[in-house]
Design an enzyme around this catalytic site. Structure first.
Site, PDB file in Angstrom:
ATOM      1  CE  LYS A  10      -3.684  -2.406   2.565  1.00 29.58           C
ATOM      2  NZ  LYS A  10      -4.571  -2.343   3.767  1.00 29.58           N
ATOM      3  CE1 TYR A  50      -9.178  -2.948   0.926  1.00 32.01           C
ATOM      4  CE2 TYR A  50      -8.483  -0.858  -0.013  1.00 32.01           C
ATOM      5  CZ  TYR A  50      -8.190  -2.022   0.688  1.00 32.01           C
ATOM      6  OH  TYR A  50      -6.907  -2.258   1.148  1.00 32.01           O
ATOM      7  CG  ASN A 113      -3.206  -2.770   7.169  1.00 32.45           C
ATOM      8  OD1 ASN A 113      -3.072  -2.376   6.005  1.00 32.45           O
ATOM      9  ND2 ASN A 113      -4.255  -3.460   7.566  1.00 32.45           N
ATOM     10  CG  HIS A 116      -5.160  -6.214  -0.243  1.00 32.21           C
ATOM     11  ND1 HIS A 116      -6.355  -6.240   0.446  1.00 32.21           N
ATOM     12  CD2 HIS A 116      -5.324  -7.040  -1.315  1.00 32.21           C
ATOM     13  CE1 HIS A 116      -7.202  -7.030  -0.196  1.00 32.21           C
ATOM     14  NE2 HIS A 116      -6.610  -7.531  -1.266  1.00 32.21           N
ATOM     15  CD  GLU A 127      -9.021  -8.788  -3.401  1.00 32.21           C
ATOM     16  OE1 GLU A 127      -7.859  -9.226  -3.256  1.00 32.21           O
ATOM     17  OE2 GLU A 127      -9.799  -8.597  -2.439  1.00 32.21           O
TER      18      GLU A 127
END
Ligand code: DAT
Ligand code: MG
Length: 136
Positions: A10, A50, A113, A116, A127
């Protein structure tokens, strides 16, 4: 049986110089890179990726964050690739992630975080199609 998963480093991970660390862990585990690309997401792609979270209170912030700068998108493959990468990543909240996982080693807060990873075979297929529509 070999399977594929979508992995993202990310924008926070890219900005902090952690691309190499994440890729090294993937390779050390024995997983293979089947696609790898640096790109910045537009909002529509981020919202599609998402979609399962669209009614959550954090959705707007999540889309702001994931579109905030370049990210690395990868297709990672190997036996049990989906679970294997989720194990490397650790739990969603970095302070609950297993010691030695990417999130435990590098992050403090749930939104930022670092990585993914798809959470199951259906999400992986969905995805991967979003990020690499013509390649798999
Ligand atoms: P994961 O990324 O472990 O699959 P998820 O699919 O539940 O976790 O959530 C997607 C991302 O949304 C997650 O990586 C960080 C963010 N997020 C999840 N829960 C959150 C919360 N309670 N507050 C803020 N951001 C959250
Ligand atoms: Mg998820």
């Amino acid at each position: 049986m070999s399977e594929r998963t979508l992995v993202l480093v990310k924008p926070d991970g890219v900005a902090r110089g952690l691309i190499g660390d994440v890729i090294a862990r993937i390779e050390r585990k024995g997983l293979k890179l089947a696609a790898l690309e640096l790109r910045t997401l537009d909002r529509e792609t981020a919202e599609t990726h998402y979609a399962e979270h669209k009614d959550k209170p954090f959705f707007g912030d999540l889309v702001d964050f994931i579109t905030s700068g370049p990210l690395v998108a990868a297709v990672v493959e190997g036996p049990n690739a989906i679970k294997a990468f989720r194990q490397l990543a650790g739990a969603t909240n970095p302070v609950e992630a297993a010691t030695g996982s990417i999130r435990a080693d590098h992050a403090l807060e749930v939104q930022n975080n670092i990585v993914h990873g798809s959470d199951g075979p259906e999400s992986a297929e969905r995805e991967i199609k979003i990020f690499f529509p013509d390649r798999f």
